[in-house]
Write a protein that holds these residues in place. Sequence first.
Motif, PDB file in Angstrom:
ATOM      1  N   THR A  93       3.282  45.166  -6.354  1.00 45.18           N
ATOM      2  CA  THR A  93       4.224  44.051  -6.376  1.00 45.18           C
ATOM      3  C   THR A  93       4.465  43.525  -4.974  1.00 45.18           C
ATOM      4  OG1 THR A  93       5.315  45.288  -8.147  1.00 45.18           O
ATOM      5  CG2 THR A  93       6.394  43.298  -7.389  1.00 45.18           C
ATOM      6  N   ILE A  94       4.606  44.440  -4.009  1.00 43.74           N
ATOM      7  CA  ILE A  94       4.806  44.042  -2.611  1.00 43.74           C
ATOM      8  C   ILE A  94       3.613  43.220  -2.114  1.00 43.74           C
ATOM      9  CG2 ILE A  94       4.890  44.919  -0.237  1.00 43.74           C
ATOM     10  CD1 ILE A  94       6.607  47.242  -1.310  1.00 43.74           C
ATOM     11  N   GLN A  95       2.399  43.719  -2.359  1.00 46.58           N
ATOM     12  CA  GLN A  95       1.198  43.008  -1.912  1.00 46.58           C
ATOM     13  C   GLN A  95       1.084  41.648  -2.587  1.00 46.58           C
ATOM     14  OE1 GLN A  95      -0.990  44.373   0.517  1.00 46.58           O
ATOM     15  NE2 GLN A  95      -1.673  42.250   0.580  1.00 46.58           N
ATOM     16  N   LEU A 123      -8.148  35.436   0.389  1.00 46.57           N
ATOM     17  CA  LEU A 123      -7.417  35.952   1.551  1.00 46.57           C
ATOM     18  C   LEU A 123      -7.474  37.477   1.619  1.00 46.57           C
ATOM     19  CD1 LEU A 123      -4.323  33.584   1.389  1.00 46.57           C
ATOM     20  CD2 LEU A 123      -6.081  33.610   3.179  1.00 46.57           C
ATOM     21  N   MET A 124      -7.374  38.134   0.473  1.00 48.17           N
ATOM     22  CA  MET A 124      -7.455  39.597   0.480  1.00 48.17           C
ATOM     23  C   MET A 124      -8.857  40.077   0.843  1.00 48.17           C
ATOM     24  SD  MET A 124      -4.959  41.131  -2.498  1.00 48.17           S
ATOM     25  CE  MET A 124      -5.529  40.096  -3.848  1.00 48.17           C
ATOM     26  N   LEU A 125      -9.876  39.359   0.377  1.00 49.48           N
ATOM     27  CA  LEU A 125     -11.255  39.727   0.733  1.00 49.48           C
ATOM     28  C   LEU A 125     -11.507  39.546   2.230  1.00 49.48           C
ATOM     29  CD1 LEU A 125     -13.195  38.236  -2.322  1.00 49.48           C
ATOM     30  CD2 LEU A 125     -12.978  40.667  -1.733  1.00 49.48           C
ATOM     31  N   ILE A 126     -10.974  38.445   2.786  1.00 54.99           N
ATOM     32  CA  ILE A 126     -11.094  38.215   4.234  1.00 54.99           C
ATOM     33  C   ILE A 126     -10.361  39.318   4.995  1.00 54.99           C
ATOM     34  CG2 ILE A 126     -10.456  36.677   6.143  1.00 54.99           C
ATOM     35  CD1 ILE A 126     -10.858  34.323   4.186  1.00 54.99           C
ATOM     36  N   SER A 127      -9.183  39.710   4.490  1.00 55.14           N
ATOM     37  CA  SER A 127      -8.407  40.775   5.124  1.00 55.14           C
ATOM     38  C   SER A 127      -9.167  42.093   5.124  1.00 55.14           C
ATOM     39  CB  SER A 127      -7.071  40.963   4.393  1.00 55.14           C
ATOM     40  OG  SER A 127      -6.291  39.789   4.438  1.00 55.14           O
ATOM     41  N   PHE A 291      -0.397  35.545   6.940  1.00 61.69           N
ATOM     42  CA  PHE A 291      -1.704  36.195   6.841  1.00 61.69           C
ATOM     43  C   PHE A 291      -1.665  37.549   7.543  1.00 61.69           C
ATOM     44  CE2 PHE A 291      -6.374  36.354   8.132  1.00 61.69           C
ATOM     45  CZ  PHE A 291      -6.778  36.793   6.876  1.00 61.69           C
ATOM     46  N   SER A 292      -0.946  37.612   8.675  1.00 57.00           N
ATOM     47  CA  SER A 292      -0.821  38.891   9.382  1.00 57.00           C
ATOM     48  C   SER A 292      -0.058  39.900   8.524  1.00 57.00           C
ATOM     49  CB  SER A 292      -0.111  38.701  10.727  1.00 57.00           C
ATOM     50  OG  SER A 292       1.269  38.424  10.546  1.00 57.00           O
ATOM     51  N   THR A 293       0.941  39.403   7.777  1.00 52.35           N
ATOM     52  CA  THR A 293       1.690  40.293   6.880  1.00 52.35           C
ATOM     53  C   THR A 293       0.800  40.775   5.745  1.00 52.35           C
ATOM     54  OG1 THR A 293       3.681  39.010   7.377  1.00 52.35           O
ATOM     55  CG2 THR A 293       3.808  40.506   5.524  1.00 52.35           C
ATOM     56  N   THR A 294      -0.030  39.868   5.221  1.00 51.91           N
ATOM     57  CA  THR A 294      -0.973  40.237   4.161  1.00 51.91           C
ATOM     58  C   THR A 294      -1.917  41.339   4.639  1.00 51.91           C
ATOM     59  OG1 THR A 294      -0.902  37.991   3.247  1.00 51.91           O
ATOM     60  CG2 THR A 294      -2.766  39.358   2.604  1.00 51.91           C
ATOM     61  N   ILE A 295      -2.427  41.190   5.856  1.00 52.40           N
ATOM     62  CA  ILE A 295      -3.352  42.187   6.409  1.00 52.40           C
ATOM     63  C   ILE A 295      -2.649  43.518   6.649  1.00 52.40           C
ATOM     64  CG2 ILE A 295      -4.794  42.787   8.390  1.00 52.40           C
ATOM     65  CD1 ILE A 295      -5.382  39.803   8.722  1.00 52.40           C
ATOM     66  N   PHE A 327      -8.436  49.456  -4.836  1.00 54.07           N
ATOM     67  CA  PHE A 327      -7.532  49.662  -5.968  1.00 54.07           C
ATOM     68  C   PHE A 327      -6.321  48.725  -5.853  1.00 54.07           C
ATOM     69  CE2 PHE A 327      -4.601  52.567  -8.476  1.00 54.07           C
ATOM     70  CZ  PHE A 327      -5.213  52.303  -9.691  1.00 54.07           C
ATOM     71  N   LEU A 328      -5.803  48.588  -4.627  1.00 52.52           N
ATOM     72  CA  LEU A 328      -4.684  47.689  -4.377  1.00 52.52           C
ATOM     73  C   LEU A 328      -5.076  46.237  -4.625  1.00 52.52           C
ATOM     74  CD1 LEU A 328      -1.785  47.207  -3.378  1.00 52.52           C
ATOM     75  CD2 LEU A 328      -2.649  47.299  -1.022  1.00 52.52           C
ATOM     76  N   PHE A 329      -6.277  45.884  -4.208  1.00 52.23           N
ATOM     77  CA  PHE A 329      -6.805  44.533  -4.445  1.00 52.23           C
ATOM     78  C   PHE A 329      -6.832  44.232  -5.946  1.00 52.23           C
ATOM     79  CE2 PHE A 329     -10.363  41.826  -5.610  1.00 52.23           C
ATOM     80  CZ  PHE A 329     -10.209  40.726  -4.785  1.00 52.23           C
TER      81      PHE A 329
END
Length: 406
Positions: A93-95, A123-127, A291-295, A327-329
């Motif tokens: 949920t956080i992610q 964005l997650m794949l780039i991260s 984006f930095s928070t996502t990473i 798994f998170l992705f």
Amino acid sequence: MKKSFLQSLGPGLLFAGAAIGVSHLVQSTKAGAEFGFGLLWALLLVHIFKYPFFQFGPRYAAATGETLLDGYKKLGKGVLAIYYIINFATMFTIQAAVTIVTAGLASQLFGITNNLVLWSSILMLISILFLVVGKYKLLDNLMKYIIIILTISTIAAVSVALFSSKEAFDVSQILPSGTVEITFLIAFLGWMPAPLDISIWHSIWSVEKSKNTFINIKPKDAVFDFNVGYIGTLILGICFVLLGALVMYKSGETFSNKGGEFASQLITLYTNNLGEFSYIFIAIAAFTTMFSTTITTLDASPRAMNLSSELLFRKKYKLGYWFWILFLFAGTFIILQFYRADMGNLINIATILSFLTAPFYAILNYILVTGKNMPKEHQPKIFTKILSLVGIVFLIGFSFWFLMSL
């Protein structure tokens, strides 16, 4: 010595990078738009009362060379198991909440598509690629520049809004009443300046920093590094409340719950104050911040889950970190399918869960840094201990108040 001290800076800015995101760009701006200056008391109090528990992360890591998770295990395997379950239950949920806000900003900045689930996946794949190539070191170095860019642009926008405002400032404070207002307050406090489990991430980053630089960071330097990041989150939190209050309070306009529309409104807040020329700079600053928070969240939750798995099951998992990232992705993608059009509710769920679990982390962190596992000379002073106990009462009290209001 000077070089060593400068090199010790980093985990505190990673903390700021993880903290300055949804809590600031979304929740603080909404607080200003809906309550004016009325919730500044809440912002200041939550920073004061959460402070010791966040600080205990780098303090413990620097004093013992271990993460808070190692310490939790020493308190009992059951304690670590409870953390494992809570983190597993909340990390998706956080992610998702963090990523969908980033996706909304990306859709405004780059166009291409308005599909926020698609943007979130990209964005997650780039991260993930970012973490594969650069690992901790690149994350550590990049964060310093991202935080500086956002800080300068935000302070500039607030300064212009303050000087151009012709309205008399009403600084009277508001205590929310009714389920809707109290729910917003708890959601606001939940991630302000960050979820309390980030103290665990911070201890992991601190240990990782020592491994990468081969420098034993002193507890005093670790706390100073943390304070730099923490003060930054407080200043920017106030700035975003002011920005929302000065531009949107009593204007009749409210923030949208849809990611793309919210992102557009947020960027407009800046451009209305700084001028249209600033659009590209503000859009980039806001996007890079999120984006930095996502990473950082995509890096930290898997690190925490992998380490706690190894401690619980007494086994090293060579690819454990990458398993948890994937798994998170996958879990985040599934959640976003259900909340793609309702960013507001997704954020409320994530932030309220974080506030309700905060007393658990606060109590554990306090027990750990005042117990036998912490060297006496590095334990907190009496004032910090008193502040911690009052902070625990604050977190438990507000949690009960919220639950009783439902």
